[in-house]
Design an enzyme around this catalytic site. Structure first.
Site, PDB file in Angstrom:
ATOM      1  N   ARG A 492       0.927  -1.334   0.172  1.00  0.00           N
ATOM      2  CA  ARG A 492      -0.118  -0.114   0.056  1.00  0.00           C
ATOM      3  C   ARG A 492       0.638   1.305  -0.049  1.00  0.00           C
ATOM      4  O   ARG A 492       2.156   1.315   0.477  1.00  0.00           O
ATOM      5  CB  ARG A 492      -0.810   0.105   1.417  1.00  0.00           C
ATOM      6  N   SER A 553       8.367  -4.965   6.013  1.00  0.00           N
ATOM      7  CA  SER A 553       8.069  -6.147   6.989  1.00  0.00           C
ATOM      8  C   SER A 553       9.053  -7.158   6.633  1.00  0.00           C
ATOM      9  O   SER A 553       8.488  -8.401   6.535  1.00  0.00           O
ATOM     10  CB  SER A 553       6.726  -6.524   7.125  1.00  0.00           C
ATOM     11  N   ASP A 607       6.853  -3.817  10.522  1.00  0.00           N
ATOM     12  CA  ASP A 607       5.229  -3.616  10.452  1.00  0.00           C
ATOM     13  C   ASP A 607       4.965  -3.806  11.943  1.00  0.00           C
ATOM     14  O   ASP A 607       3.988  -3.110  12.317  1.00  0.00           O
ATOM     15  CB  ASP A 607       4.445  -4.691   9.714  1.00  0.00           C
TER      16      ASP A 607
HETATM   17  C1  BG6 Z   1      -1.088  -4.762   7.883  1.00  0.00           C
HETATM   18  C2  BG6 Z   1       0.114  -4.014   7.993  1.00  0.00           C
HETATM   19  O1  BG6 Z   1      -2.148  -4.204   8.458  1.00  0.00           O
HETATM   20  O2  BG6 Z   1      -1.009  -6.075   8.528  1.00  0.00           O
HETATM   21  C3  BG6 Z   1       1.100  -4.779   7.119  1.00  0.00           C
HETATM   22  O3  BG6 Z   1      -0.171  -2.722   7.492  1.00  0.00           O
HETATM   23  C4  BG6 Z   1       1.264  -5.863   7.884  1.00  0.00           C
HETATM   24  O4  BG6 Z   1       2.362  -3.838   7.264  1.00  0.00           O
HETATM   25  C5  BG6 Z   1       0.176  -6.608   7.860  1.00  0.00           C
HETATM   26  O5  BG6 Z   1       2.507  -6.595   7.210  1.00  0.00           O
HETATM   27  C6  BG6 Z   1       0.372  -8.166   8.421  1.00  0.00           C
HETATM   28  O6  BG6 Z   1      -0.782  -8.871   7.997  1.00  0.00           O
HETATM   29  P1  BG6 Z   1      -0.932  -9.654   6.735  1.00  0.00           P
HETATM   30  O7  BG6 Z   1      -2.067 -10.497   7.079  1.00  0.00           O
HETATM   31  O8  BG6 Z   1      -1.166  -8.651   5.476  1.00  0.00           O
HETATM   32  O9  BG6 Z   1       0.285 -10.454   6.406  1.00  0.00           O
HETATM   33  C1  GLC Z   2       8.150 -11.827   8.539  1.00  0.00           C
HETATM   34  C2  GLC Z   2       9.299 -10.820   8.692  1.00  0.00           C
HETATM   35  C3  GLC Z   2       8.999  -9.807   9.833  1.00  0.00           C
HETATM   36  C4  GLC Z   2       7.503  -9.266   9.741  1.00  0.00           C
HETATM   37  C5  GLC Z   2       6.769 -10.583   9.906  1.00  0.00           C
HETATM   38  C6  GLC Z   2       5.227 -10.119   9.718  1.00  0.00           C
HETATM   39  O1  GLC Z   2       8.346 -12.831   9.994  1.00  0.00           O
HETATM   40  O2  GLC Z   2      10.357 -11.216   8.809  1.00  0.00           O
HETATM   41  O3  GLC Z   2      10.088  -8.738   9.594  1.00  0.00           O
HETATM   42  O4  GLC Z   2       7.456  -8.560  10.836  1.00  0.00           O
HETATM   43  O5  GLC Z   2       6.981 -11.429   8.713  1.00  0.00           O
HETATM   44  O6  GLC Z   2       4.932  -9.406   8.776  1.00  0.00           O
END
Ligand code: BG6
Ligand code: GLC
Ligand code: GLC
Length: 867
Positions: A492, A553, A607
């Site tokens: 995003r 992340s 994240d």
């Molecule tokens: C989102 C965050 O809401 O949650 C992301 O903005 C994050 O940065 C994510 O990685 C984690 O959830 P998913 O299910 O999208 O991997």
């Molecule tokens: C993976 C990444 C980590 C992140 C997590 C959740 O474990 O290595 O950095 O926070 O996924 O998205």
């Protein structure tokens, strides 16, 4: 039917709808030898059978059977006499047909209305069909039989199951295209059973699967509901019967009564001068002088007339030439009405099935049994025609029972044995997923040790990465910021406006195709910049250089807020040339290549950190961030003095734990199952992220798929049929777990989801898949809870507090969408960290907002420093 299912007893329902504890239709793979005792199906006789189930339809072994006529004084005598007689017949049969030295398992077919409370527990409600033995009504007939066998003392026989004849008929039905889900008996009496959704049966405390219900429709009309249909002959027959006022529907249909009805009509016609020149005879006026077989003979289109003469002569009547045709007419009318009434009742069952299954056209097989079907030439065809007329939307095939239902009784006994064996295998398979408190305490302790080692810079599977975020927001942050959010389900770009007391967010989701995520780094970062440019154009921000926070992340070694060296990719990413590089530089280079834009990258944020900051904006207690989505990870505020790699002894720093890698040193091996190993081996990073692979959304579906494959190979699921689709990687999405495990509609959803995948499954399969999902997601939530417990306990001890109150900001699709995950996490934390009061705050806006806040704090601090 509906009233009785719902246990609405006022007014008393006219049919009983008795649960039979038969929960699944046969596979056709049942095997073994079974003794069957049949009582109450056809007339006053008792049958003993020795049934061998071979497990294949091709090789059928004819059962051995012997019939015993029950003396009338026993039929109307004491219960003890009746059951002693049965035990005696069993011994006589076994003496005559020695079966060797094997366990004798007996299925008891007892065809009277019974309250069952288990497969081998059944209390007789009331006798029907000419039986009237004292001391049996209100008693468990299985126990009475066991007692009698013991009194007899010659053979050691284990009474395993008791079934109604309708159930035996349904269960013994030769498998056609689909399962047979209705059993219909028109014998001495009449009745039907069918597979009902268990949740509709109020008497059962079960909202899953299907269960076979014996309707006991013989008593329909006992409340007089069929008043207008009843004739003076029906009233007369009922009045003279052993059970006046009871089984009044049965008395219009059952084989025990058809001859008697014909007799009453003939006597009436004779008395009115229409037949036999107005003469009757004592025989014609005596109960029971015309039997079903007479009616059948007289109705025969070819030899009927001759039979009429013979039968009437036996009744001392002298028929006139014109009488024969009229008598035949009477027989036909009585039998046609019986078949039509039976069809109407069956149609009610079929349309109920159709509605409850929500199918436009119901394809269903009805197993039929009983002497009326066997001996009456037209009964079956009248029934069929009428059913087609009444429920044209149902495609019904009628399938005659095998061995008068004896095979079905053996099937029930075998199914009970098979289900027990399958359940055992299922439990054995899922046992390693069932973690007890002790095991979770060990995980918590190991996590705690790994944290400390990681913080001190010693070898540890937890990297404990400093993030250079030193404070949570204090509410004084202001300004407009851009944010990027890469690494979850969605990529995003966001515009975040932080004003006094409000944060406004506009965002746009862009896709990152798998080929880009796993292509070259340059391609990936060019794509990201393209998306930013597109976003700026759409938002009218082109040309402005807003401060940018980058939620990235993945594990990064940070040397400052705007410097993050990617240590390794995780989840589905694997773009080349990025590991070991500063991600902020890679982004800046891509911006440079796209000369038209200027961007001011201020901070790179994990994240977990973004989520903590985002929740921290509203709650100052929020000192931990947790993600359970595609991947899993956590961060928390650690005392700076505990962080070896960052100088300084006072204040805090947010630590990105990268707990997904917990266990990569082998420390989780005692919990890892062979299914975890398969998932790990097939991933793009074998041996890495072992904790994450037991918890997060990217992997749970795969774990479930591997378990399902295993259970299929054991023959426990899908009748042992391996399908291509189940062998396809990632076909079983983690969102299916959330759907499958949600509320009471679960089973239907399980079926729908799996059928969408191209699997055909029974209710038992659906139930087992549900249990597999529950075991896998439960373990995930508990492991996650053990991790949270380790972190909050560490925070509490850091501060030397007796009790800690702390909030955790959480995000991630699995945590948010799964119906039970979050409550299981909390429950585990409550157990493992009893001195911490932990509140979980779900982040509403994703971690993009947090990235903007980190950027805002940084900008604020930069300004303050300048001033
Ligand atoms: C989102 C965050 O809401 O949650 C992301 O903005 C994050 O940065 C994510 O990685 C984690 O959830 P998913 O299910 O999208 O991997
Ligand atoms: C993976 C990444 C980590 C992140 C997590 C959740 O474990 O290595 O950095 O926070 O996924 O998205
Ligand atoms: C009677 C019995 C019932 C049985 C039927 C057919 O109606 O009550 O249990 O199924 O006869 O034999």
């Amino acid at each position: 039917m509906e009233q009785a299912l719902m246990e609405q007893n006022n007014p008393a329902p006219a049919v009983r709808m008795l649960p039979t504890y038969v929960g699944s239709t046969p596979h056709g793979t049942e095997q073994g030898d079974f003794l069957v005792l049949e009582l109450g199906a056809t007339g006053a006789s008792l049958r003993v059978l020795w049934v061998t189930l071979t497990g294949t339809e091709e090789h059928r072994v004819e059962p051995r059977s012997q019939e015993f006529v029950i003396p009338q004084e026993v039929v109307l005598g004491s219960g003890q006499q009746l059951f002693d007689f049965a035990a005696c017949c069993l011994s006589e049969f076994l003496d005559a047909h020695p079966v060797g030295n094997q366990d004798l398992k007996l299925g008891f077919s007892f065809s009277f209305p019974c309250h069952q409370t288990g497969l081998d527990k059944s209390t007789l409600i009331s006798w029907t069909k000419g039986f009237k033995c004292s001391g049996v009504e209100g008693h468990d007939v299985v126990q009475l039989l066991r007692d009698a066998i013991q009194r007899q003392g010659t053979y050691n026989i284990d009474v395993v199951a008791v079934v109604n004849d309708t159930v035996g008929t349904m269960m013994g039905c030769e498998l056609g295209a689909g399962p047979c889900e209705v059993g219909l008996i028109v014998d001495t009496g009449t009745n039907a059973c069918y597979m009902e959704e268990a949740r509709h049966v109020a008497a059962l405390d079960e909202d899953r699967g299907r269960t076979c219900v014996s309707i006991e429709w013989g008593s329909f009309n006992d409340d007089g509901a069929l008043g207008p249909v009843m004739t003076i002959f029906d009233h007369a027959l009922d009045y003279e019967s052993l059970n006046p006022g009871a089984q009044r529907f049965e008395k219009m249909i059952g084989g025990l009564y058809l001859g008697e009805l014909v007799r009453l009509v003939l006597a009436h016609l004779a008395q009115h001068g229409v037949l036999f020149g107005g003469c009757t005879s004592p025989a014609l006026l005596s109960r029971g002088s015309i039997l079903l077989e007479h009616v059948v003979e007289m109705e025969d289109p070819f030899t009927g007339a001759a039979h009429v003469h013979a039968v009437l002569q036996d009744l001392d009547l002298s028929p006139q030439a014109s009488d024969a045709e009229l008598v035949q007419h009477v027989c036909a009318a009585v039998c046609t009405r019986a078949a039509q009434l039976c069809a109407a009742a069956l149609a009610a069952v079929l349309s109920r099935l159709q509605h409850s299954r929500e199918q436009q056209t119901l394809q269903v097989a009805v197993a039929t049994g009983g002497q009326v079907f066997e001996v009456h030439p037209r009964f079956r065809s009248i029934l069929k025609e009428m059913v087609m007329l009444l429920v044209p939307e149902c495609d019904v095939s009628f399938i005659p029972a095998v061995d008068g239902g004896g095979q079905g009784v053996a099937m029930v006994t075998a199914v009970a044995a098979r289900l027990a064996a399958h359940r055992h295998l299922l439990e054995e398979t899922l046992a390693p997923f069932q973690l007890n408190c002790q095991q979770l305490i060990v995980v918590q302790a190991q996590m705690r040790e790994a944290m400390i080692r990681g913080l001190q810079g010693e070898a540890s599977s937890l990297r404990m990465l400093p993030t250079y975020v030193r404070a949570t927001p204090d509410g004084s942050e202001r300004g407009d910021f851009l944010a990027l959010d890469l690494g979850g389900t969605n990529f995003r770009v966001l515009l975040v406006r932080v004003a006094k007391g409000s944060v406004q967010i506009t965002n746009q989701v862009y896709s990152i195709p798998e080929c880009v995520a796993q292509g070259s780094g340059q391609e990936l970062f060019d794509h990201i910049v393209d998306c930013i440019v597109d976003f700026q154009q759409r938002q009218g921000l082109s040309g402005q250089s807003l401060p940018l926070g980058f939620t990235f992340s993945f594990p990064c070694k940070q040397l400052g807020l705007d410097q993050g060296i990617l240590l390794n990719w995780t989840k589905g990413f694997n773009a080349s040339g990025c590991e070991g590089q500063d991600v902020v530089c890679l982004l800046r280079e891509a911006i440079g290549r796209r000369q038209a834009v200027e961007l001011n990258v201020v901070a790179i944020v994990n994240d977990t950190v973004g989520t903590m900051m985002s929740c921290g904006y509203d709650d100052p207690h929020c000192e931990m961030g947790l993600i359970v989505g595609t991947g899993t990870n956590a961060c928390y505020m650690e005392e700076l003095r505990n962080v070896a790699s960052v100088a300084g002894d006072s204040g805090y720093m947010c630590i990105n734990m990268e707990w997904g890698a917990f266990g990569d040193d082998g420390s989780l091996s005692m919990l890892s199952t062979c299914f975890d190993a398969s998932v790990d081996q097939a991933s793009i990073n074998p041996g890495k992220q072992r904790f994450e692979k037991m918890i997060s959304g990217m992997y749970l579906g795969e774990i479930v798929r591997h378990i399902l494959l295993h259970l299929t190979s054991l023959g426990v699921l899908f009748q042992g049929q391996q399908t291509q689709c189940l062998q396809t990687r990632d076909i079983f999405k983690t969102k299916f777990l959330s759907e499958i495990e949600s509320d009471s509609l679960a089973l239907r959803q399980v079926r729908a989801i799996l059928e969408d995948l191209g699997l055909t499954l029974t209710s038992d399969d659906a139930l087992m898949v549900l249990e597999v999902c529950q075991a896998v997601s439960r373990r995930a939530a508990q492991l996650c809870g053990a991790g949270v417990a380790a972190v909050v306990e560490k925070i509490r001890e850091n501060r030397g507090l007796e009790e800690l109150t702390v909030s955790v900001g959480v995000d991630g699709t699995l945590y948010k969408l799964h119906p039970h995950f979050s409550s299981l996490v909390s429950a585990t934390v409550r157990k493992l960290a009893p001195h911490c009061t932990v509140t979980f705050l779900q982040s509403e806006d994703g971690s993009g907002k947090g990235a903007a806040l980190v950027t805002a704090v940084a900008c604020r601090l930069a300004q303050t420093t300048r001033v």
